[in-house]
Each structure stands twice: as C-alpha cells, then as structure tokens.
Design a protein around this motif. Structure first.
Motif, short mmCIF file in Angstrom:
data_model
loop_
_atom_site.label_atom_id
_atom_site.label_comp_id
_atom_site.label_asym_id
_atom_site.label_seq_id
_atom_site.Cartn_x
_atom_site.Cartn_y
_atom_site.Cartn_z
N GLU A 143 48.73 -140.26 -21.73
CA GLU A 143 48.83 -139.14 -22.82
C GLU A 143 49.53 -138.12 -22.40
OE1 GLU A 143 45.63 -138.71 -25.38
OE2 GLU A 143 45.26 -141.07 -25.58
N ASP A 197 53.26 -138.06 -21.79
CA ASP A 197 53.94 -138.17 -22.82
C ASP A 197 53.97 -136.91 -23.44
OD1 ASP A 197 55.00 -141.04 -23.18
OD2 ASP A 197 53.16 -141.63 -23.81
N THR A 256 55.48 -146.04 -25.32
CA THR A 256 55.92 -144.96 -24.77
C THR A 256 56.41 -144.90 -23.35
OG1 THR A 256 53.82 -144.28 -23.79
CG2 THR A 256 54.21 -144.01 -26.67
N SER A 257 57.15 -143.83 -22.97
CA SER A 257 57.70 -143.63 -21.60
C SER A 257 56.53 -143.64 -20.78
CB SER A 257 58.41 -142.22 -21.67
OG SER A 257 59.71 -142.23 -22.42
N GLY A 258 55.26 -142.82 -21.07
CA GLY A 258 54.05 -142.73 -20.26
C GLY A 258 53.42 -144.14 -20.05
N HIS A 279 60.33 -139.59 -29.84
CA HIS A 279 59.19 -139.80 -29.21
C HIS A 279 57.96 -139.20 -29.78
CE1 HIS A 279 57.13 -139.36 -25.09
NE2 HIS A 279 56.92 -137.95 -25.49
N THR A 318 53.46 -139.37 -28.59
CA THR A 318 52.49 -139.86 -27.64
C THR A 318 51.54 -140.71 -28.66
OG1 THR A 318 52.48 -137.50 -26.56
CG2 THR A 318 50.42 -138.93 -26.44
#
Length: 200
Positions: free
Chosen positions: A85, A88, A112-114, A179, A181
């Motif tokens: 988290e 993100d 997500t990218s994270g 985007h 989170t």
C-alpha cells in the motif's frame, strides 16, 4: 530522471535480484533512497517471510517453534502488505506532483503497481532458491531437469510481468489508466476485529 518519475522496472528488479544474493552473504541493509528504498523495504519483508515459511515446514520443528514462527509469519505478512500500500501511495504522490490527470474513461488495472512489484520480489526469491537446488550434490538427474525446467518458466514469467508492469506504469503516468491504492484491510492482526483476540 525527474523527482516525480518512477525508476524503470529493470532497476527495481535488479535491486530485488541483487539483494537476495547479497542478503544470503551478509546482513540485511537498505542503502537506497526515495521510491527504491520503499521497494527494498517491501522486498526485505518478503525475504524474511520466505525463510520463516521454510522453518514452519520443517519436519523437525516442534510445536513451540511452529507457534513462534507462525506469529512471525503473521507479523511479516502484515508488514509486507502494508508496504504494498505504501508503494502505491508513493505512486499517487508522484502522479499528483507531476500533475497527471487520467482521462475520464481511463480504466483501472486489476492489479496495482505495488502488487506487481510484490510478485516480482517473490519471483526473485524463487529464482534464487531454485538456482540453489542445482548446486545440491545429492540431486539426481531427474531433480536437476525438473529444477532447470522450472527456472526457465520462472524466468519467462518474471520477464512477462516486468514488461507488463512497465507498460502499466507508462499508461498510468500518461493518464491512459487510473491508479488507486487497493486497501487490503486485513482483520486478523487487529485486536478490535479478530474475535479470537477480543473475546480472549
């Protein structure tokens, strides 16, 4: 690279691969700054979690050891997810600083990218430990072949995910994707939400 841009995915994965090897030889450290420091911290939790999971599955571990390891795993897994988290959130901060506004019809990615960075971290650990299997003196030819096949597959998956993550980041910073989170809101470590804790 500007202060608002993210490092290329190739730099993130190099950090993960290099530190897995390094941390098996010396103390864990995090000499990075900015976003890379967050990537390294998240990676460290996966590294520690991996080795606690190994201990938990040892046939010689007694009940006390397993209970201790299980609590360590719970804590590390919470920290790992908290760091996803934070990764993100850091991307959100950089998008805001860069003034990126997604298109009205910009879709949200399913991951997500994270979360993708987390998966690449685990893949780097898997690749390292599969490579260790090739060095076993007691390994027969069938075992070696199985490991080689799995390494090849892991490398392909690592390459595919790395490329997909770079595409996602490029789309997000170009405003082509939205985007957010993903808040995981895990309950088991919260004494106010886990009945096994608050009823104790």
């Amino acid at each position: 690279m500007s202060d608002t841009a993210l490092p290329p995915v190739t730099e993130l994965t190099k950090l993960q691969i290099d530190t897995v090897a390094l941390w098996h030889q010396e103390e864990i450290s995090n000499p990075y700054e900015g976003f890379m420091a967050l990537v390294c911290q998240q990676h460290e939790y996966n590294y520690r979690l991996w080795h606690q999971e190994d201990i938990a599955r040892s046939p010689t571990a007694d009940d006390q050891q397993i209970a201790t390891v299980k609590r360590a795993i719970d804590k590390l897994n919470q920290q790992r997810n908290d760091m996803i988290e934070k990764l993100d959130d850091a991307i959100t901060e950089r998008l805001t600083a860069a003034g990126v506004t997604p298109a009205n019809d910009a879709p949200i990615n399913t991951e997500t990218s994270g979360s993708a960075i987390d998966r690449l971290s685990i893949m780097s650990l898997r690749l390292y430990h599969y490579a260790e299997q090739l060095e076993r003196e007691d390994a027969g030819s069938d075992h070696v072949q199985k490991v080689q096949d799995r390494i090849a597959l892991c490398q392909q998956q690592h390459s595919d995910l790395s490329r997909s993550l770079q595409d996602l980041i490029d789309d997000i910073f170009a405003g082509r994707k939205r985007h957010k989170t993903y808040r995981q809101m895990k309950m088991y470590n919260d004494p106010s939400l886990n009945p096994a804790i608050y009823n104790a």
